[in-house]
Design a protein around this motif. Structure first.
Motif, PDB file in Angstrom:
ATOM      1  N   GLY A  39      15.086  -7.128  22.312  1.00 44.02           N
ATOM      2  CA  GLY A  39      16.351  -6.435  22.550  1.00 44.02           C
ATOM      3  C   GLY A  39      16.995  -5.882  21.291  1.00 44.02           C
ATOM      4  O   GLY A  39      16.401  -5.872  20.213  1.00 44.02           O
ATOM      5  N   LYS A  40      18.227  -5.432  21.433  1.00 41.53           N
ATOM      6  CA  LYS A  40      18.982  -4.831  20.334  1.00 41.53           C
ATOM      7  C   LYS A  40      19.961  -5.861  19.756  1.00 41.53           C
ATOM      8  O   LYS A  40      20.551  -6.654  20.485  1.00 41.53           O
ATOM      9  CB  LYS A  40      19.769  -3.616  20.825  1.00 41.53           C
ATOM     10  N   HIS A  41      20.145  -5.801  18.447  1.00 39.30           N
ATOM     11  CA  HIS A  41      21.042  -6.732  17.761  1.00 39.30           C
ATOM     12  C   HIS A  41      21.821  -5.966  16.703  1.00 39.30           C
ATOM     13  O   HIS A  41      21.279  -5.073  16.041  1.00 39.30           O
ATOM     14  CB  HIS A  41      20.244  -7.869  17.127  1.00 39.30           C
ATOM     15  N   ASN A  42      23.083  -6.322  16.539  1.00 42.92           N
ATOM     16  CA  ASN A  42      23.952  -5.608  15.609  1.00 42.92           C
ATOM     17  C   ASN A  42      24.350  -6.487  14.431  1.00 42.92           C
ATOM     18  O   ASN A  42      24.667  -7.669  14.608  1.00 42.92           O
ATOM     19  CB  ASN A  42      25.208  -5.130  16.338  1.00 42.92           C
ATOM     20  N   VAL A  43      24.320  -5.900  13.252  1.00 44.68           N
ATOM     21  CA  VAL A  43      24.762  -6.596  12.045  1.00 44.68           C
ATOM     22  C   VAL A  43      25.670  -5.683  11.236  1.00 44.68           C
ATOM     23  O   VAL A  43      25.657  -4.458  11.404  1.00 44.68           O
ATOM     24  CB  VAL A  43      23.566  -7.047  11.163  1.00 44.68           C
ATOM     25  N   ALA A  59      14.582  -5.184  18.167  1.00 44.78           N
ATOM     26  CA  ALA A  59      13.548  -6.216  18.231  1.00 44.78           C
ATOM     27  C   ALA A  59      12.491  -5.920  19.289  1.00 44.78           C
ATOM     28  O   ALA A  59      11.481  -6.611  19.353  1.00 44.78           O
ATOM     29  CB  ALA A  59      14.175  -7.578  18.502  1.00 44.78           C
ATOM     30  N   ASP A  60      12.711  -4.899  20.109  1.00 40.70           N
ATOM     31  CA  ASP A  60      11.667  -4.485  21.057  1.00 40.70           C
ATOM     32  C   ASP A  60      10.558  -3.740  20.323  1.00 40.70           C
ATOM     33  O   ASP A  60       9.394  -3.785  20.723  1.00 40.70           O
ATOM     34  CB  ASP A  60      12.253  -3.603  22.165  1.00 40.70           C
ATOM     35  N   ILE A  61      10.913  -3.064  19.248  1.00 41.19           N
ATOM     36  CA  ILE A  61       9.930  -2.308  18.465  1.00 41.19           C
ATOM     37  C   ILE A  61       9.378  -3.140  17.305  1.00 41.19           C
ATOM     38  O   ILE A  61       8.180  -3.095  17.019  1.00 41.19           O
ATOM     39  CB  ILE A  61      10.559  -0.997  17.938  1.00 41.19           C
ATOM     40  N   ALA A  62      10.236  -3.895  16.636  1.00 46.78           N
ATOM     41  CA  ALA A  62       9.806  -4.704  15.478  1.00 46.78           C
ATOM     42  C   ALA A  62      10.319  -6.133  15.629  1.00 46.78           C
ATOM     43  O   ALA A  62      11.205  -6.568  14.875  1.00 46.78           O
ATOM     44  CB  ALA A  62      10.303  -4.072  14.185  1.00 46.78           C
ATOM     45  N   PRO A  63       9.781  -6.892  16.577  1.00 43.53           N
ATOM     46  CA  PRO A  63      10.312  -8.234  16.868  1.00 43.53           C
ATOM     47  C   PRO A  63      10.204  -9.230  15.720  1.00 43.53           C
ATOM     48  O   PRO A  63      11.138 -10.002  15.475  1.00 43.53           O
ATOM     49  CB  PRO A  63       9.488  -8.691  18.073  1.00 43.53           C
ATOM     50  N   ILE A  64       9.080  -9.235  15.006  1.00 42.60           N
ATOM     51  CA  ILE A  64       8.900 -10.183  13.902  1.00 42.60           C
ATOM     52  C   ILE A  64       9.874  -9.863  12.766  1.00 42.60           C
ATOM     53  O   ILE A  64      10.504 -10.755  12.191  1.00 42.60           O
ATOM     54  CB  ILE A  64       7.449 -10.158  13.385  1.00 42.60           C
ATOM     55  N   PHE A 161      13.034  -0.973  11.338  1.00 38.77           N
ATOM     56  CA  PHE A 161      13.430  -1.887  12.408  1.00 38.77           C
ATOM     57  C   PHE A 161      14.848  -1.675  12.915  1.00 38.77           C
ATOM     58  O   PHE A 161      15.392  -2.504  13.646  1.00 38.77           O
ATOM     59  CB  PHE A 161      13.228  -3.344  11.976  1.00 38.77           C
ATOM     60  N   GLY A 162      15.470  -0.555  12.578  1.00 40.24           N
ATOM     61  CA  GLY A 162      16.802  -0.281  13.090  1.00 40.24           C
ATOM     62  C   GLY A 162      17.423   0.920  12.405  1.00 40.24           C
ATOM     63  O   GLY A 162      16.759   1.635  11.649  1.00 40.24           O
ATOM     64  N   HIS A 163      18.721   1.134  12.677  1.00 36.83           N
ATOM     65  CA  HIS A 163      19.395   2.279  12.077  1.00 36.83           C
ATOM     66  C   HIS A 163      20.888   2.029  11.931  1.00 36.83           C
ATOM     67  O   HIS A 163      21.466   1.195  12.640  1.00 36.83           O
ATOM     68  CB  HIS A 163      19.165   3.544  12.925  1.00 36.83           C
ATOM     69  N   VAL A 164      21.495   2.756  11.015  1.00 38.52           N
ATOM     70  CA  VAL A 164      22.938   2.672  10.791  1.00 38.52           C
ATOM     71  C   VAL A 164      23.654   3.330  11.965  1.00 38.52           C
ATOM     72  O   VAL A 164      23.315   4.444  12.367  1.00 38.52           O
ATOM     73  CB  VAL A 164      23.326   3.369   9.472  1.00 38.52           C
ATOM     74  N   THR A 165      24.637   2.640  12.514  1.00 32.95           N
ATOM     75  CA  THR A 165      25.453   3.199  13.592  1.00 32.95           C
ATOM     76  C   THR A 165      26.809   3.681  13.078  1.00 32.95           C
ATOM     77  O   THR A 165      27.432   4.564  13.667  1.00 32.95           O
ATOM     78  CB  THR A 165      25.684   2.157  14.706  1.00 32.95           C
ATOM     79  N   LYS A 166      27.257   3.097  11.977  1.00 35.75           N
ATOM     80  CA  LYS A 166      28.541   3.468  11.388  1.00 35.75           C
ATOM     81  C   LYS A 166      28.527   3.043   9.930  1.00 35.75           C
ATOM     82  O   LYS A 166      28.029   1.969   9.593  1.00 35.75           O
ATOM     83  CB  LYS A 166      29.676   2.763  12.147  1.00 35.75           C
ATOM     84  N   GLY A 167      29.052   3.902   9.064  1.00 36.38           N
ATOM     85  CA  GLY A 167      29.148   3.536   7.657  1.00 36.38           C
ATOM     86  C   GLY A 167      28.173   4.262   6.744  1.00 36.38           C
ATOM     87  O   GLY A 167      27.989   3.836   5.599  1.00 36.38           O
ATOM     88  N   SER A 196      28.312  -9.987   2.160  1.00 38.12           N
ATOM     89  CA  SER A 196      27.778 -10.723   3.295  1.00 38.12           C
ATOM     90  C   SER A 196      27.046  -9.791   4.243  1.00 38.12           C
ATOM     91  O   SER A 196      27.274  -8.567   4.217  1.00 38.12           O
ATOM     92  CB  SER A 196      28.899 -11.437   4.069  1.00 38.12           C
ATOM     93  N   ILE A 197      26.149 -10.376   5.030  1.00 38.11           N
ATOM     94  CA  ILE A 197      25.594  -9.695   6.198  1.00 38.11           C
ATOM     95  C   ILE A 197      25.832 -10.641   7.374  1.00 38.11           C
ATOM     96  O   ILE A 197      25.464 -11.817   7.304  1.00 38.11           O
ATOM     97  CB  ILE A 197      24.095  -9.374   6.054  1.00 38.11           C
ATOM     98  N   LYS A 198      26.442 -10.127   8.419  1.00 41.74           N
ATOM     99  CA  LYS A 198      26.765 -10.946   9.584  1.00 41.74           C
ATOM    100  C   LYS A 198      26.286 -10.278  10.864  1.00 41.74           C
ATOM    101  O   LYS A 198      26.269  -9.055  10.974  1.00 41.74           O
ATOM    102  CB  LYS A 198      28.295 -11.163   9.689  1.00 41.74           C
ATOM    103  N   VAL A 199      25.903 -11.131  11.823  1.00 44.90           N
ATOM    104  CA  VAL A 199      25.601 -10.635  13.163  1.00 44.90           C
ATOM    105  C   VAL A 199      26.924 -10.376  13.863  1.00 44.90           C
ATOM    106  O   VAL A 199      27.853 -11.193  13.773  1.00 44.90           O
ATOM    107  CB  VAL A 199      24.773 -11.672  13.964  1.00 44.90           C
ATOM    108  N   VAL A 200      27.040  -9.221  14.520  1.00 45.98           N
ATOM    109  CA  VAL A 200      28.273  -8.893  15.230  1.00 45.98           C
ATOM    110  C   VAL A 200      27.964  -8.575  16.686  1.00 45.98           C
ATOM    111  O   VAL A 200      26.875  -8.108  17.019  1.00 45.98           O
ATOM    112  CB  VAL A 200      29.000  -7.690  14.576  1.00 45.98           C
ATOM    113  N   GLU A 201      28.928  -8.828  17.549  1.00 48.76           N
ATOM    114  CA  GLU A 201      28.790  -8.512  18.962  1.00 48.76           C
ATOM    115  C   GLU A 201      29.341  -7.107  19.193  1.00 48.76           C
ATOM    116  O   GLU A 201      30.413  -6.767  18.710  1.00 48.76           O
ATOM    117  CB  GLU A 201      29.573  -9.514  19.814  1.00 48.76           C
TER     118      GLU A 201
END
Length: 202
Positions: A39-43, A59-64, A161-167, A196-201
């Motif tokens: 699935g998708k995860h945000n940080v 994580a569907d494309i690059a799970p490890i 394994f992902g992309h910037v959504t904002k910033g 810091s790097i944090k997981v965000v909802e």
């Protein structure tokens, strides 16, 4: 008596070998116990004096790769590290405890890209996050980079394994103020600090 002694020595050696195998397999099993994500995860990456970079990881494309990255994030591994390699028109790279491109975490992971036998449809376009590595295809550890300008020549050789959504304006500011036009290490005193790097909802 000599024969018995020989058998005893052989038995002790065999026992040591068995114990060593159990201990090493136990250690290996610990790392394998981390559940691979999907699935998708945000940080969010908070960069001192610059601002926040928000990313969506796939994580569907690059799970490890995503699992490893979020595991390190949840361990606060990245807090206080820096971006040590910043090249204008290319990318900014960070996540190295040594701050000079030679370090990493205690673990390396399989490179999830086509030339290592893994399908990966994420192209290295502006804003994409990908894993840095050495010439060994399975040497990625903690170092990552964010693409500043399209760099599709990296496709197939690095695990995006992902992309910037904002910033992205934060990325642009860092590259403009600190970046070089040549591939050189940024002086330690000028390396932007990852607070810091944090997981965000989301």
């Amino acid at each position: 008596m000599k024969d018995n002694l020989g058998w005893i020595v052989a038995g002790v050696i065999l026992l040591i070998i068995v114990i060593s195998c159990v201990l090493s397999s136990g250690k290996k099993k610990e790392s394998e116990n981390v559940e691979i994500m999907d699935g998708k995860h945000n940080v969010v990456i908070k960069v001192k004096n610059y601002g926040n970079i928000y990313l969506e990881l796939d994580a569907d494309i690059a799970p490890i790769t995503v699992t490893n990255f979020i595991y390190l994030v949840n361990k606060n591994f990245y807090d206080g590290l820096t971006f040590h390699r910043i090249i204008k028109g290319f990318m900014l790279q960070g996540g190295d405890p040594s701050g000079n491109g030679t370090g990493g975490s205690a673990t390396t992971i399989k490179g999830e890209f086509v030339n290592n036998g893994v399908e990966n449809s994420i192209s290295h376009e502006r804003g994409v996050i990908s894993m840095a590595r050495s010439s060994d295809m399975n040497s990625a550890s903690s170092q990552f980079f964010i693409v500043h300008k399209d760099s599709k020549f990296l496709d197939g050789d690095y695990a995006a394994f992902g992309h910037v959504t904002k910033g992205m304006e934060v990325v642009d500011k860092i590259v403009e103020e600190v970046g070089t036009t040549e591939d050189t290490l940024i002086s330690k005193s000028f390396q932007p600090v990852i607070e810091s790097i944090k997981v965000v909802e989301e």
